[in-house]
Design a protein around this motif. Structure first.
Motif, PDB file in Angstrom:
ATOM      1  N   THR A 153      21.925 -17.577 -35.722  1.00  0.00           N
ATOM      2  CA  THR A 153      23.404 -17.675 -34.732  1.00  0.00           C
ATOM      3  C   THR A 153      23.974 -16.918 -34.825  1.00  0.00           C
ATOM      4  OG1 THR A 153      24.111 -17.971 -37.326  1.00  0.00           O
ATOM      5  CG2 THR A 153      23.778 -20.006 -36.460  1.00  0.00           C
ATOM      6  N   THR A 154      23.118 -15.037 -34.652  1.00  0.00           N
ATOM      7  CA  THR A 154      24.076 -14.054 -34.406  1.00  0.00           C
ATOM      8  C   THR A 154      23.582 -13.414 -33.438  1.00  0.00           C
ATOM      9  OG1 THR A 154      24.470 -13.156 -37.408  1.00  0.00           O
ATOM     10  CG2 THR A 154      24.516 -11.404 -35.344  1.00  0.00           C
ATOM     11  N   ALA A 155      24.310 -12.700 -32.621  1.00  0.00           N
ATOM     12  CA  ALA A 155      24.086 -12.532 -31.353  1.00  0.00           C
ATOM     13  C   ALA A 155      23.567 -11.355 -30.786  1.00  0.00           C
ATOM     14  CB  ALA A 155      25.375 -12.646 -30.247  1.00  0.00           C
ATOM     15  N   ASP A 156      23.570 -10.469 -31.784  1.00  0.00           N
ATOM     16  CA  ASP A 156      22.765  -8.534 -31.281  1.00  0.00           C
ATOM     17  C   ASP A 156      21.707  -9.300 -31.234  1.00  0.00           C
ATOM     18  OD1 ASP A 156      25.149  -7.943 -31.882  1.00  0.00           O
ATOM     19  OD2 ASP A 156      25.124  -7.430 -34.051  1.00  0.00           O
ATOM     20  N   PRO A 157      20.147  -9.839 -31.730  1.00  0.00           N
ATOM     21  CA  PRO A 157      19.452  -9.951 -32.321  1.00  0.00           C
ATOM     22  C   PRO A 157      19.039 -10.567 -30.310  1.00  0.00           C
ATOM     23  CG  PRO A 157      19.242 -10.982 -33.937  1.00  0.00           C
ATOM     24  CD  PRO A 157      20.714 -10.258 -33.250  1.00  0.00           C
ATOM     25  N   SER A 158      19.990 -11.486 -29.869  1.00  0.00           N
ATOM     26  CA  SER A 158      18.982 -11.872 -28.193  1.00  0.00           C
ATOM     27  C   SER A 158      19.907 -10.817 -27.070  1.00  0.00           C
ATOM     28  CB  SER A 158      20.198 -12.876 -28.283  1.00  0.00           C
ATOM     29  OG  SER A 158      19.930 -13.974 -28.569  1.00  0.00           O
ATOM     30  N   ILE A 159      20.718 -10.054 -27.665  1.00  0.00           N
ATOM     31  CA  ILE A 159      21.636  -8.798 -26.625  1.00  0.00           C
ATOM     32  C   ILE A 159      20.761  -7.465 -26.536  1.00  0.00           C
ATOM     33  CG2 ILE A 159      23.829  -7.297 -27.039  1.00  0.00           C
ATOM     34  CD1 ILE A 159      25.057  -8.749 -27.733  1.00  0.00           C
ATOM     35  N   TYR A 160      19.796  -7.400 -27.920  1.00  0.00           N
ATOM     36  CA  TYR A 160      19.389  -6.113 -27.367  1.00  0.00           C
ATOM     37  C   TYR A 160      17.848  -7.151 -27.053  1.00  0.00           C
ATOM     38  CZ  TYR A 160      22.177  -3.433 -30.347  1.00  0.00           C
ATOM     39  OH  TYR A 160      23.151  -2.649 -31.392  1.00  0.00           O
ATOM     40  N   ARG A 161      16.599  -7.985 -27.232  1.00  0.00           N
ATOM     41  CA  ARG A 161      16.311  -8.932 -26.737  1.00  0.00           C
ATOM     42  C   ARG A 161      16.615  -8.615 -25.134  1.00  0.00           C
ATOM     43  NH1 ARG A 161      14.953 -13.946 -25.599  1.00  0.00           N
ATOM     44  NH2 ARG A 161      16.152 -14.564 -27.322  1.00  0.00           N
TER      45      ARG A 161
ATOM     46  N   SER B  70       3.834  -6.476 -19.991  1.00  0.00           N
ATOM     47  CA  SER B  70       2.955  -6.562 -20.882  1.00  0.00           C
ATOM     48  C   SER B  70       2.073  -7.770 -20.332  1.00  0.00           C
ATOM     49  CB  SER B  70       4.487  -7.568 -21.821  1.00  0.00           C
ATOM     50  OG  SER B  70       3.604  -8.014 -22.849  1.00  0.00           O
ATOM     51  N   ALA B  71       0.959  -7.524 -21.277  1.00  0.00           N
ATOM     52  CA  ALA B  71      -0.134  -8.622 -21.148  1.00  0.00           C
ATOM     53  C   ALA B  71       0.886 -10.020 -22.028  1.00  0.00           C
ATOM     54  CB  ALA B  71      -1.121  -8.367 -22.551  1.00  0.00           C
ATOM     55  N   SER B  72       1.845  -9.593 -22.187  1.00  0.00           N
ATOM     56  CA  SER B  72       1.729 -11.938 -22.419  1.00  0.00           C
ATOM     57  C   SER B  72       2.831 -11.815 -21.582  1.00  0.00           C
ATOM     58  CB  SER B  72       2.175 -11.301 -24.395  1.00  0.00           C
ATOM     59  OG  SER B  72       3.677 -10.898 -24.832  1.00  0.00           O
ATOM     60  N   LEU B  73       3.607 -11.499 -20.862  1.00  0.00           N
ATOM     61  CA  LEU B  73       4.563 -11.498 -20.290  1.00  0.00           C
ATOM     62  C   LEU B  73       4.998 -11.467 -18.970  1.00  0.00           C
ATOM     63  CD1 LEU B  73       8.148 -10.334 -22.421  1.00  0.00           C
ATOM     64  CD2 LEU B  73       7.294 -12.427 -22.359  1.00  0.00           C
ATOM     65  N   PRO B  74       4.842 -12.407 -17.237  1.00  0.00           N
ATOM     66  CA  PRO B  74       4.224 -12.133 -16.285  1.00  0.00           C
ATOM     67  C   PRO B  74       5.525 -10.982 -16.161  1.00  0.00           C
ATOM     68  CG  PRO B  74       4.528 -14.524 -16.935  1.00  0.00           C
ATOM     69  CD  PRO B  74       4.479 -13.904 -17.828  1.00  0.00           C
ATOM     70  N   PRO B  75       5.314  -9.767 -15.190  1.00  0.00           N
ATOM     71  CA  PRO B  75       6.382  -9.123 -14.639  1.00  0.00           C
ATOM     72  C   PRO B  75       7.728  -9.524 -13.657  1.00  0.00           C
ATOM     73  CG  PRO B  75       4.587  -8.411 -14.073  1.00  0.00           C
ATOM     74  CD  PRO B  75       3.978  -9.871 -14.416  1.00  0.00           C
ATOM     75  N   GLY B  76       7.376 -10.561 -13.276  1.00  0.00           N
ATOM     76  CA  GLY B  76       8.405 -11.129 -12.069  1.00  0.00           C
ATOM     77  C   GLY B  76       9.305 -12.110 -13.416  1.00  0.00           C
ATOM     78  N   ASP B  77       8.737 -12.586 -14.637  1.00  0.00           N
ATOM     79  CA  ASP B  77       9.900 -13.393 -15.326  1.00  0.00           C
ATOM     80  C   ASP B  77      10.511 -13.037 -16.166  1.00  0.00           C
ATOM     81  OD1 ASP B  77       8.982 -15.699 -14.313  1.00  0.00           O
ATOM     82  OD2 ASP B  77       6.857 -15.947 -15.923  1.00  0.00           O
ATOM     83  N   LEU B  78      10.595 -11.303 -16.177  1.00  0.00           N
ATOM     84  CA  LEU B  78      11.576 -10.373 -17.020  1.00  0.00           C
ATOM     85  C   LEU B  78      13.046 -10.477 -17.040  1.00  0.00           C
ATOM     86  CD1 LEU B  78       9.442  -6.896 -17.069  1.00  0.00           C
ATOM     87  CD2 LEU B  78       9.654  -8.730 -18.938  1.00  0.00           C
ATOM     88  N   LEU B  79      13.153 -10.683 -15.877  1.00  0.00           N
ATOM     89  CA  LEU B  79      14.532 -10.473 -15.923  1.00  0.00           C
ATOM     90  C   LEU B  79      15.040 -12.145 -15.576  1.00  0.00           C
ATOM     91  CD1 LEU B  79      15.550  -8.613 -12.777  1.00  0.00           C
ATOM     92  CD2 LEU B  79      15.713  -8.229 -14.375  1.00  0.00           C
ATOM     93  N   THR B  80      14.345 -12.934 -15.664  1.00  0.00           N
ATOM     94  CA  THR B  80      14.690 -14.200 -16.248  1.00  0.00           C
ATOM     95  C   THR B  80      14.807 -13.870 -17.604  1.00  0.00           C
ATOM     96  OG1 THR B  80      13.680 -15.378 -13.890  1.00  0.00           O
ATOM     97  CG2 THR B  80      14.137 -16.724 -15.141  1.00  0.00           C
ATOM     98  N   MET B  81      13.939 -13.701 -18.085  1.00  0.00           N
ATOM     99  CA  MET B  81      13.858 -14.065 -19.680  1.00  0.00           C
ATOM    100  C   MET B  81      14.927 -13.201 -20.296  1.00  0.00           C
ATOM    101  SD  MET B  81       9.406 -13.622 -20.228  1.00  0.00           S
ATOM    102  CE  MET B  81      10.014 -13.655 -22.200  1.00  0.00           C
ATOM    103  N   ALA B  82      15.265 -11.806 -19.225  1.00  0.00           N
ATOM    104  CA  ALA B  82      16.626 -11.151 -20.146  1.00  0.00           C
ATOM    105  C   ALA B  82      18.009 -11.901 -19.432  1.00  0.00           C
ATOM    106  CB  ALA B  82      16.521 -10.328 -18.489  1.00  0.00           C
TER     107      ALA B  82
END
Length: 195
Positions: free
Chosen positions: A150-158, A172-184
């Motif tokens: 329930t703490t926001a900090d890990p999500s912010i840093y992620r 990243s092998a596990s993350l497609p580059p086009g999705d980085l901003l969407t994930m952020a």
């Protein structure tokens, strides 16, 4: 006998995490006939911790550093002083100093409390990101998030780690580059929802 009683009352209040109560108890002792030398170190700890609570971070860290430099710190106060100073360093963005304090505690043989374990995972995640070890960062931040969902900090840093990855053109092998901003954006939105 009065000095010992004041010390024990302050110690009980610290155990209950009533730092203001401990500080008040020690302040009242100043007008009594007590051995101030016996109370000096516990007073430094309560002063440092209450300054941190009042968001006077630099003053709190300075006082706790004074305490840690003293010889023969009570075995009860030592781990508290290091863990609180680590928190203060974290607030000052002195991540390496903060992690060093937590590592020092473990080297002394102290088991980190849950708050310090959480802070250590955050610290390791932040430092990994700053050193371009993004996958490690995301793993450490994910661990912190599991510890305190329930703490926001890990999500912010992620979110910030994912933005940094995008800006540096990292993949990243596990993350497609086009999705980085969407994930952020998703991570930062989650942090707002947790607030």
């Amino acid at each position: 006998a009065v000095t010992k009683s004041i010390y024990e009352i302050a110690k009980i209040k610290i155990e209950m995490r009533d730092f203001y109560g401990a500080s008040y108890t020690l302040e009242r002792a100043e007008s009594l006939d007590v051995d101030k030398k016996v109370l000096e170190k516990i007073k430094l700890f309560t002063d440092g911790s209450t300054f941190l609570m009042k968001k006077k971070i630099k003053k709190g860290v300075d006082i706790l550093s004074q305490l840690i430099k003293k010889q023969n710190i009570n075995e009860y106060i030592r781990p508290l002083a290091y863990s609180f100073r680590a928190y203060g360093y974290f607030c000052q963005c002195k991540y390496t100093h903060s992690l060093n304090d937590l590592d020092t505690l473990e080297k002394f043989g102290y088991e980190l409390d849950s708050a310090s374990q959480y802070n250590k995972s955050l610290l390791e995640g932040v430092l990994a990101c700053l050193n371009n070890r993004f996958e490690e960062s995301l793993l450490k931040l994910g661990h912190a998030e599991k510890m305190r969902p329930t703490t926001a900090d890990p999500s912010i840093y992620r979110g910030l780690t994912l933005i940094t990855m995008h800006n540096r053109g990292s993949s990243s092998a596990s993350l497609p580059p086009g999705d980085l901003l969407t994930m952020a954006i998703d991570a930062l939105t989650q942090s707002i929802e947790k607030e």
